[in-house]
Design a protein around this motif. Structure first.
Motif, mmCIF file in Angstrom:
data_model
loop_
_atom_site.group_PDB
_atom_site.id
_atom_site.type_symbol
_atom_site.label_atom_id
_atom_site.label_comp_id
_atom_site.label_asym_id
_atom_site.label_seq_id
_atom_site.Cartn_x
_atom_site.Cartn_y
_atom_site.Cartn_z
ATOM 1 N N VAL A 244 62.927 28.915 60.088
ATOM 2 C CA VAL A 244 64.245 27.557 61.190
ATOM 3 C C VAL A 244 63.299 26.989 62.010
ATOM 4 O O VAL A 244 62.250 26.651 62.020
ATOM 5 C CB VAL A 244 63.952 28.593 62.737
ATOM 6 N N ALA A 245 63.444 25.749 61.255
ATOM 7 C CA ALA A 245 62.924 24.226 61.441
ATOM 8 C C ALA A 245 63.351 24.400 63.491
ATOM 9 O O ALA A 245 63.531 23.921 64.102
ATOM 10 C CB ALA A 245 63.752 23.158 61.309
ATOM 11 N N LEU A 246 61.806 23.437 64.050
ATOM 12 C CA LEU A 246 61.247 23.764 64.864
ATOM 13 C C LEU A 246 60.926 21.817 65.128
ATOM 14 O O LEU A 246 60.104 21.121 64.058
ATOM 15 C CB LEU A 246 59.696 24.573 64.918
ATOM 16 N N ARG A 247 60.460 21.798 66.558
ATOM 17 C CA ARG A 247 59.537 20.505 66.806
ATOM 18 C C ARG A 247 58.589 20.960 67.832
ATOM 19 O O ARG A 247 59.300 21.857 69.221
ATOM 20 C CB ARG A 247 60.761 19.450 67.195
ATOM 21 N N VAL A 248 57.466 20.515 67.938
ATOM 22 C CA VAL A 248 56.345 21.120 68.866
ATOM 23 C C VAL A 248 55.660 20.443 69.022
ATOM 24 O O VAL A 248 55.412 18.588 68.321
ATOM 25 C CB VAL A 248 56.072 22.230 67.816
ATOM 26 N N VAL A 249 55.047 20.348 70.438
ATOM 27 C CA VAL A 249 54.036 19.016 70.795
ATOM 28 C C VAL A 249 53.089 19.519 71.309
ATOM 29 O O VAL A 249 53.123 20.579 72.781
ATOM 30 C CB VAL A 249 54.923 18.388 72.595
ATOM 31 N N LEU A 250 51.854 19.385 70.989
ATOM 32 C CA LEU A 250 50.657 20.194 71.292
ATOM 33 C C LEU A 250 50.090 18.871 72.407
ATOM 34 O O LEU A 250 49.940 17.884 72.188
ATOM 35 C CB LEU A 250 50.089 20.169 70.248
ATOM 36 N N GLN A 331 47.286 23.658 73.403
ATOM 37 C CA GLN A 331 48.211 24.320 73.452
ATOM 38 C C GLN A 331 49.496 24.163 73.871
ATOM 39 O O GLN A 331 49.745 22.628 73.740
ATOM 40 C CB GLN A 331 47.845 24.393 75.678
ATOM 41 N N PRO A 332 50.527 24.863 73.117
ATOM 42 C CA PRO A 332 51.422 23.581 73.296
ATOM 43 C C PRO A 332 52.402 24.085 74.129
ATOM 44 O O PRO A 332 52.975 24.794 75.143
ATOM 45 C CB PRO A 332 52.342 25.227 72.338
ATOM 46 N N THR A 333 53.388 22.692 74.440
ATOM 47 C CA THR A 333 53.621 22.152 75.599
ATOM 48 C C THR A 333 54.848 22.103 75.875
ATOM 49 O O THR A 333 56.137 22.377 76.800
ATOM 50 C CB THR A 333 53.223 20.346 76.055
ATOM 51 N N ARG A 334 55.600 22.566 74.539
ATOM 52 C CA ARG A 334 57.132 22.323 74.376
ATOM 53 C C ARG A 334 57.443 22.581 72.415
ATOM 54 O O ARG A 334 56.823 22.165 71.522
ATOM 55 C CB ARG A 334 57.631 21.270 74.575
ATOM 56 N N ILE A 335 58.070 24.136 72.759
ATOM 57 C CA ILE A 335 58.389 24.375 71.476
ATOM 58 C C ILE A 335 60.265 24.103 71.489
ATOM 59 O O ILE A 335 60.682 24.956 72.455
ATOM 60 C CB ILE A 335 57.770 25.823 71.375
ATOM 61 N N ASP A 336 60.945 23.444 70.985
ATOM 62 C CA ASP A 336 62.116 23.248 70.808
ATOM 63 C C ASP A 336 62.649 23.673 69.255
ATOM 64 O O ASP A 336 61.987 23.403 67.856
ATOM 65 C CB ASP A 336 62.808 21.821 71.120
ATOM 66 N N TYR A 337 64.017 24.328 69.106
ATOM 67 C CA TYR A 337 64.548 23.704 67.859
ATOM 68 C C TYR A 337 64.899 21.917 67.192
ATOM 69 O O TYR A 337 64.961 21.149 67.989
ATOM 70 C CB TYR A 337 66.487 24.031 67.600
ATOM 71 N N ALA A 338 64.770 22.032 65.499
ATOM 72 C CA ALA A 338 65.194 20.618 65.119
ATOM 73 C C ALA A 338 66.493 20.464 65.457
ATOM 74 O O ALA A 338 66.828 21.230 65.714
ATOM 75 C CB ALA A 338 64.409 20.715 64.098
ATOM 76 N N PRO A 339 66.784 18.902 65.823
ATOM 77 C CA PRO A 339 67.873 18.068 66.203
ATOM 78 C C PRO A 339 69.035 19.489 64.823
ATOM 79 O O PRO A 339 70.079 19.144 65.438
ATOM 80 C CB PRO A 339 68.247 17.313 66.134
ATOM 81 N N GLU A 340 69.084 19.259 63.678
ATOM 82 C CA GLU A 340 69.831 19.794 62.986
ATOM 83 C C GLU A 340 70.440 20.961 63.135
ATOM 84 O O GLU A 340 71.319 21.593 62.471
ATOM 85 C CB GLU A 340 69.485 19.441 61.052
#
Length: 407
Positions: A244-250, A331-340
């Protein structure tokens, strides 16, 4: 028309006579058994088994077709040995988040390792510079080149103009060189800053002193910031164990530990650190799914920010050590699904939560109906036959389920 006549001796007295067909079958069976016995005696002896005390175990069929669960780390399993073979049990290691062997740090030349550079207090350099200026003034007065106003202010005797001879030139050159050399090496050391010194491409040490400092002006200085820094990344792409494609902010907290490696071992230590972050993120995210399975199985996921952060910190610290960078925390501050895929995964998660909620409500309703009917029956408040019991259960189920829905 055939008739069958029983002969004496065909059956014993007191026994019921058997039909002719049954008697023939029995005789045929006896003859077959005798033939089998003779064939067994004539057949060669069976070869003895090579493995004594051999035992076989049946494998349940459902285990061969179960779903793959490689993304969920399992505790170490032990495979038992076969009986009579002397084989020792073998431990099967399961992959766990952050426990895979880290890449070996490339060896770094000891000549590039940070060492203390030579520096002196700035006060001594200032004194030497003042001495040089004084020597220049004295040489100019000796040659008679000092302006009259300066002579009167310094209360010096008038000196005739004698010109610059060899002695005067030597005094002026020496004093001027001393003043230029002293002033040229002065610098101001700041807290959290350091100098990396080099001469003709050769590393000569690092200076971390603060205040007024004198460093050889012939050495090339390179300023390096050694303060604690934090870097908040942009949304970085990633893929979990299920693809699953993700978008992560570290959020990365780091500082320069070895100024020589950070300046000379790599072209740009900041760009190197960012590349290491992307590589570590790709390796850690691919070990676990982002969410727990919808089937209700319990297992570690990427939502455990502490475990994911520890794994990223260990891996990034090992990778960045070659560049002289010390990593304190990732530390990951946000782990979200990719927009698609965000909309599809959100609908799937809501459907799973709704199904789980419906199952919980139905279980509560059934328990309430069972408890109500049991109490009414045991206390003798009602006497119900099967038809009346079924009707009562139906009515109570509808009433209780409707009540839960209105809440």
């Amino acid at each position: 028309m055939r008739t069958t006549t029983d002969k004496p001796g065909d059956y014993e007295e007191g026994a019921e006579p058997q039909p002719a067909g049954a008697a023939g079958s029995a005789k045929a069976a006896g003859a077959g058994a005798a033939g089998s016995a003779r064939a067994a005696e004539q057949a060669p002896a069976r070869t003895p088994r090579l493995i004594q005390n051999e035992a076989t175990t049946e494998i349940p069929v459902h285990l061969l077709f179960r779903d793959e669960t490689g993304s969920v780390p399992l505790p170490p399993a032990v495979v038992g040995r076969r009986q009579g073979t002397g084989e020792q049990p073998r431990a099967v290691r399961r992959p766990v988040l952050g426990t895979s062997p880290a890449r070996t740090v490339p060896p770094v030349d000891t000549g590039v390792t940070e060492r203390r550079g030579r520096s002196w207090p700035g006060a001594a350099a200032v004194a030497a510079a003042v001495t040089g200026l004084t020597g220049c003034a004295a040489g100019a007065w000796w040659a008679g080149l000092l302006p009259p106003l300066a002579v009167r202010l310094a209360r010096l005797p008038e000196q005739p103009v004698a010109g610059l001879g060899p002695a005067q030139w030597a005094v002026l050159a020496g004093a001027g060189a001393l003043a230029l050399f002293a002033f040229g090496g002065l610098g101001r050391g700041r807290v959290g800053r350091a100098w990396v010194l080099s001469l003709f491409g050769s590393y000569r040490g690092s200076v971390r002193r603060t205040g007024l400092v004198w460093i050889n002006p012939l050495l090339k200085r390179r300023r390096v910031d050694v303060r604690l820094k934090h870097w908040r990344s942009e949304p970085m792409p990633g893929v979990d164990a299920n693809g699953v494609a993700l978008r992560v902010v570290l959020l990365v907290v780091w500082r320069i530990k070895d100024t020589a490696r950070a300046s000379l071992a790599v072209d740009d230590h900041v760009a190197y650190l960012r590349a290491c972050v992307e590589a570590a993120l790709a390796r850690v995210l691919s070990q676990l799914p982002v969410d727990a399975p919808t089937s209700g199985a319990v297992g570690p996921t990427l939502r455990n920010a502490e475990a994911v952060g520890d794994a990223l910190t260990r891996r990034l610290a090992a990778d960045a050590e070659a560049a002289g960078v010390e990593v304190f925390s990732v530390q990951p501050t946000r782990i979200d699904y990719a927009p698609e895929v965000a909309d599809a995964m959100r609908r799937r998660r809501l459907a799973a939560l709704d199904a789980r909620d419906r199952d919980t409500v139905l279980t509560q309703v059934v328990d309430s109906v069972e408890d109500t009917v049991t109490r009414l029956t045991m206390r003798g408040l009602v006497e119900l036959d099967d038809y009346e019991r079924k009707a009562l259960v139906k009515d109570l189920t509808v009433a209780f389920y409707t009540g839960h829905g209105e809440r």
